[in-house]
Write a protein that holds these residues in place. Sequence first.
Motif, short mmCIF file in Angstrom:
data_model
loop_
_atom_site.label_atom_id
_atom_site.label_comp_id
_atom_site.label_asym_id
_atom_site.label_seq_id
_atom_site.Cartn_x
_atom_site.Cartn_y
_atom_site.Cartn_z
N LYS A 1 -0.74 5.36 -6.90
CA LYS A 1 -1.71 4.35 -7.32
C LYS A 1 -2.52 3.84 -6.12
CE LYS A 1 0.70 2.71 -11.41
NZ LYS A 1 1.87 1.90 -11.79
N GLY A 2 -2.55 4.65 -5.08
CA GLY A 2 -3.24 4.26 -3.86
C GLY A 2 -4.70 3.89 -4.08
N LYS A 3 -5.34 4.63 -4.96
CA LYS A 3 -6.77 4.40 -5.19
C LYS A 3 -7.04 3.02 -5.75
CE LYS A 3 -8.24 9.13 -5.82
NZ LYS A 3 -8.95 10.08 -6.67
N GLU A 4 -6.09 2.53 -6.54
CA GLU A 4 -6.32 1.23 -7.17
C GLU A 4 -6.21 0.07 -6.18
OE1 GLU A 4 -3.58 1.45 -10.58
OE2 GLU A 4 -4.35 3.50 -10.66
N ILE A 5 -5.48 0.31 -5.13
CA ILE A 5 -5.19 -0.80 -4.22
C ILE A 5 -6.11 -0.81 -3.00
CG2 ILE A 5 -3.45 0.20 -2.68
CD1 ILE A 5 -1.68 -2.20 -3.28
N VAL A 6 -6.79 0.28 -2.79
CA VAL A 6 -7.49 0.41 -1.52
C VAL A 6 -8.66 -0.59 -1.34
CG1 VAL A 6 -9.19 2.24 -1.95
CG2 VAL A 6 -7.96 2.19 0.19
N GLY A 7 -9.44 -0.83 -2.39
CA GLY A 7 -10.56 -1.76 -2.27
C GLY A 7 -10.07 -3.17 -1.99
N GLU A 8 -9.03 -3.52 -2.74
CA GLU A 8 -8.40 -4.83 -2.59
C GLU A 8 -7.85 -5.02 -1.17
OE1 GLU A 8 -4.28 -6.19 -4.35
OE2 GLU A 8 -5.55 -5.31 -5.89
N VAL B 1 0.84 -1.20 0.00
CA VAL B 1 0.00 0.00 0.00
C VAL B 1 0.88 1.25 0.00
CG1 VAL B 1 -1.74 1.32 1.29
CG2 VAL B 1 -1.94 -1.16 1.12
N LEU B 2 1.93 1.24 0.81
CA LEU B 2 2.82 2.41 0.86
C LEU B 2 3.48 2.65 -0.50
CD1 LEU B 2 4.56 1.96 4.36
CD2 LEU B 2 2.68 3.51 3.76
N ASP B 3 3.93 1.57 -1.13
CA ASP B 3 4.53 1.69 -2.47
C ASP B 3 3.53 2.25 -3.47
OD1 ASP B 3 6.90 0.68 -1.64
OD2 ASP B 3 6.62 -1.34 -2.47
N ALA B 4 2.32 1.70 -3.42
CA ALA B 4 1.29 2.15 -4.36
C ALA B 4 1.01 3.63 -4.16
CB ALA B 4 0.01 1.33 -4.18
N CYS B 5 0.98 4.07 -2.91
CA CYS B 5 0.71 5.48 -2.65
C CYS B 5 1.85 6.35 -3.16
CB CYS B 5 0.47 5.72 -1.16
SG CYS B 5 -1.12 5.06 -0.64
N ALA C 1 -12.85 5.47 -3.68
CA ALA C 1 -11.46 5.61 -3.22
C ALA C 1 -11.05 7.07 -3.28
CB ALA C 1 -10.55 4.74 -4.07
N SER C 2 -11.71 7.89 -2.47
CA SER C 2 -11.32 9.30 -2.41
C SER C 2 -9.95 9.36 -1.74
CB SER C 2 -12.33 10.09 -1.58
OG SER C 2 -12.21 9.71 -0.22
N ILE C 3 -9.28 10.47 -1.94
CA ILE C 3 -7.95 10.61 -1.36
C ILE C 3 -8.01 10.48 0.16
CG2 ILE C 3 -7.98 13.16 -1.31
CD1 ILE C 3 -4.95 10.98 -2.21
N LEU C 4 -9.11 10.96 0.74
CA LEU C 4 -9.25 10.88 2.19
C LEU C 4 -9.36 9.43 2.67
CD1 LEU C 4 -11.62 13.84 3.10
CD2 LEU C 4 -9.20 13.56 3.65
N VAL C 5 -10.08 8.63 1.92
CA VAL C 5 -10.22 7.22 2.29
C VAL C 5 -8.87 6.52 2.14
CG1 VAL C 5 -11.34 5.02 1.72
CG2 VAL C 5 -12.68 7.11 1.75
N VAL C 6 -8.15 6.84 1.07
CA VAL C 6 -6.83 6.23 0.86
C VAL C 6 -5.91 6.56 2.04
CG1 VAL C 6 -4.77 6.19 -0.61
CG2 VAL C 6 -7.04 6.26 -1.66
N ILE C 7 -5.91 7.82 2.43
CA ILE C 7 -5.05 8.25 3.54
C ILE C 7 -5.46 7.55 4.83
CG2 ILE C 7 -4.45 10.23 5.02
CD1 ILE C 7 -4.60 11.95 2.43
N GLU C 8 -6.76 7.44 5.03
CA GLU C 8 -7.29 6.82 6.25
C GLU C 8 -6.90 5.33 6.32
OE1 GLU C 8 -8.52 7.59 9.60
OE2 GLU C 8 -8.43 9.30 8.25
#
Length: 131
Positions: A36-43, A28-32, A97-104
Amino acid sequence: MEWNDNLLTGVEKIDNQHKELLRRVNNVLDACNQRKGKEIVGETLDFLESYVAEHFHDEENLQIESQFPGYEGHRQLHARFIKDLKDLKSRFEKDGASILVVIEVNKTIVGWLRDHIMKVDKEFADYYKSR
Ligand SMILES: [Fe+2]
């Protein structure tokens, strides 16, 4: 974040589960970092949901078996994490996958690793190994 053998409980199943979580956090850290954080967050949320169900169950059973005195408090921390995860998931379902959700999501799992696995689980690991 790097694995440290200090965190080993000596129970292979638990140790492998912890290592798997660390791998996920690093993904997740790499993706961010690659934006590419948004792509990985649901998974990641799906993974975490089934991960915690299995892992907490295994860890708590081990604590009961070994009569760990900190069991009740530990179990409550697990329950709180499950609730946080549920809240995150419903935010994700509502807002995407809003930026806020990714950060959270990022904050939640990094925090878990640092405050739980590296501290609370470590206390249990030390107890377990010293019996
Ligand atoms: Fe734990």
